[in-house]
Write a protein that holds these residues in place. Sequence first.
Motif, mmCIF file in Angstrom:
data_model
loop_
_atom_site.group_PDB
_atom_site.id
_atom_site.type_symbol
_atom_site.label_atom_id
_atom_site.label_comp_id
_atom_site.label_asym_id
_atom_site.label_seq_id
_atom_site.Cartn_x
_atom_site.Cartn_y
_atom_site.Cartn_z
ATOM 1 N N THR A 163 -6.983 9.286 25.897
ATOM 2 C CA THR A 163 -5.911 8.594 25.180
ATOM 3 C C THR A 163 -5.213 9.500 24.165
ATOM 4 O OG1 THR A 163 -7.547 7.744 23.609
ATOM 5 C CG2 THR A 163 -6.986 6.339 25.481
ATOM 6 N N VAL A 164 -5.932 10.479 23.630
ATOM 7 C CA VAL A 164 -5.322 11.399 22.673
ATOM 8 C C VAL A 164 -4.249 12.243 23.353
ATOM 9 C CG1 VAL A 164 -5.738 13.346 21.130
ATOM 10 C CG2 VAL A 164 -7.374 11.454 21.204
ATOM 11 N N VAL A 165 -4.593 12.776 24.529
ATOM 12 C CA VAL A 165 -3.626 13.573 25.283
ATOM 13 C C VAL A 165 -2.442 12.706 25.702
ATOM 14 C CG1 VAL A 165 -3.237 14.867 27.410
ATOM 15 C CG2 VAL A 165 -5.324 15.253 26.084
ATOM 16 N N ALA A 166 -2.730 11.505 26.202
ATOM 17 C CA ALA A 166 -1.654 10.610 26.626
ATOM 18 C C ALA A 166 -0.708 10.308 25.470
ATOM 19 C CB ALA A 166 -2.232 9.322 27.190
ATOM 20 N N ALA A 167 -1.256 10.067 24.290
ATOM 21 C CA ALA A 167 -0.425 9.764 23.124
ATOM 22 C C ALA A 167 0.463 10.941 22.762
ATOM 23 C CB ALA A 167 -1.316 9.379 21.942
ATOM 24 N N SER A 168 -0.094 12.135 22.832
ATOM 25 C CA SER A 168 0.674 13.328 22.506
ATOM 26 C C SER A 168 1.795 13.553 23.513
ATOM 27 C CB SER A 168 -0.253 14.547 22.472
ATOM 28 O OG SER A 168 0.473 15.739 22.273
#
Length: 337
Positions: free
Chosen positions: A37-42
């Motif tokens: 989710t961190v990568v997706a958010a970025s």
Amino acid sequence: MLKVGVIGTGMIGQDHIRRMTTVLAGVQVTAVSDVDTVVAASVGAGVGASVHATGGEVIADPSVDAVVVCSWGPTHEEYVLAAIAAGKPVFCEKPLATTQEACLRILDAEVAAGRRLVQVGYMRRYDAEYRALKSSLGVIGRPLMMHCAHRNASVPSFYEKEMAITDTAVHEIDMVRWLFDDEVAAVRVLVPRRSGNGGELQDPLFVVMEMAGGVLVDVEISVNIRYGYDIRGEVVGENGTAALGNASLVTIRHGGVEASPVPVDWRERFLRAYDVEFQEWIDSLTAGGRPVGPSAWDGYAAAVVSDAGVAALRTGDRVPVSLVERPKLYGAEVAAA
């Protein structure tokens, strides 16, 4: 403007998002998701796309007209089926699914929907050199044989011997079906002397495919060749031969040596093919509402041939390929795009 949701924002997902936002026309990335989710958010923040917790939410998002699936292979069936159920076109990176049975479920769902919605990411069909090779077949007479090489400088530590068929040779499997407008009838795998560069991995391999129409194809698979990423292909016809050109754009003469740089990896070698693949997918949906590139049938056929190749690798036997009857929806899809 085609509004696209992307499921999977890893390396290939990010590369496709980059091309859809900075290179291609007529498309906007409106939604993304990833298990990280961190990568997706970025990634989502970088392109102004909404970020969803699951791929299912991306598909259901009313701002999404079409879906691109770049997630882990075992999730492909779930997302492709959900896109079909939602009536949304879906571009799925290979594999279409990880088993023949899953591929057949996708075929059944698409046939029940009554129209093409699925395209599978076999980008070699969009490479300028391969397209020129296909166009040249009428010049050299009936094709008799094809010699191929698929060489990687190296592969990741998680790469296993069967991936030489399912992850590497699968590109040649789809390519020859498209190039000769024909199905693969049988597969054999020969095991030469092992390279010391591959550790315990059986590398290289020599794959032989018999096409239903009689063309014989051999493929050298070398995945630890060290010097670079080298893709070769030559068709032998009745009246001549046709071969892929040199992928290097320049020949350097320096210090008494003539050299042509070799691509580092698949991204460098097929960068333009990916661009063309996605632009033609976007254009086909905008113009006609359906994809015209590699179909769910192509994804299924590649899976069946790959399984036959794995069986041939395990047993050393010639393994016939057995496909179900092709649905009318895919009447001429081997020759498409």
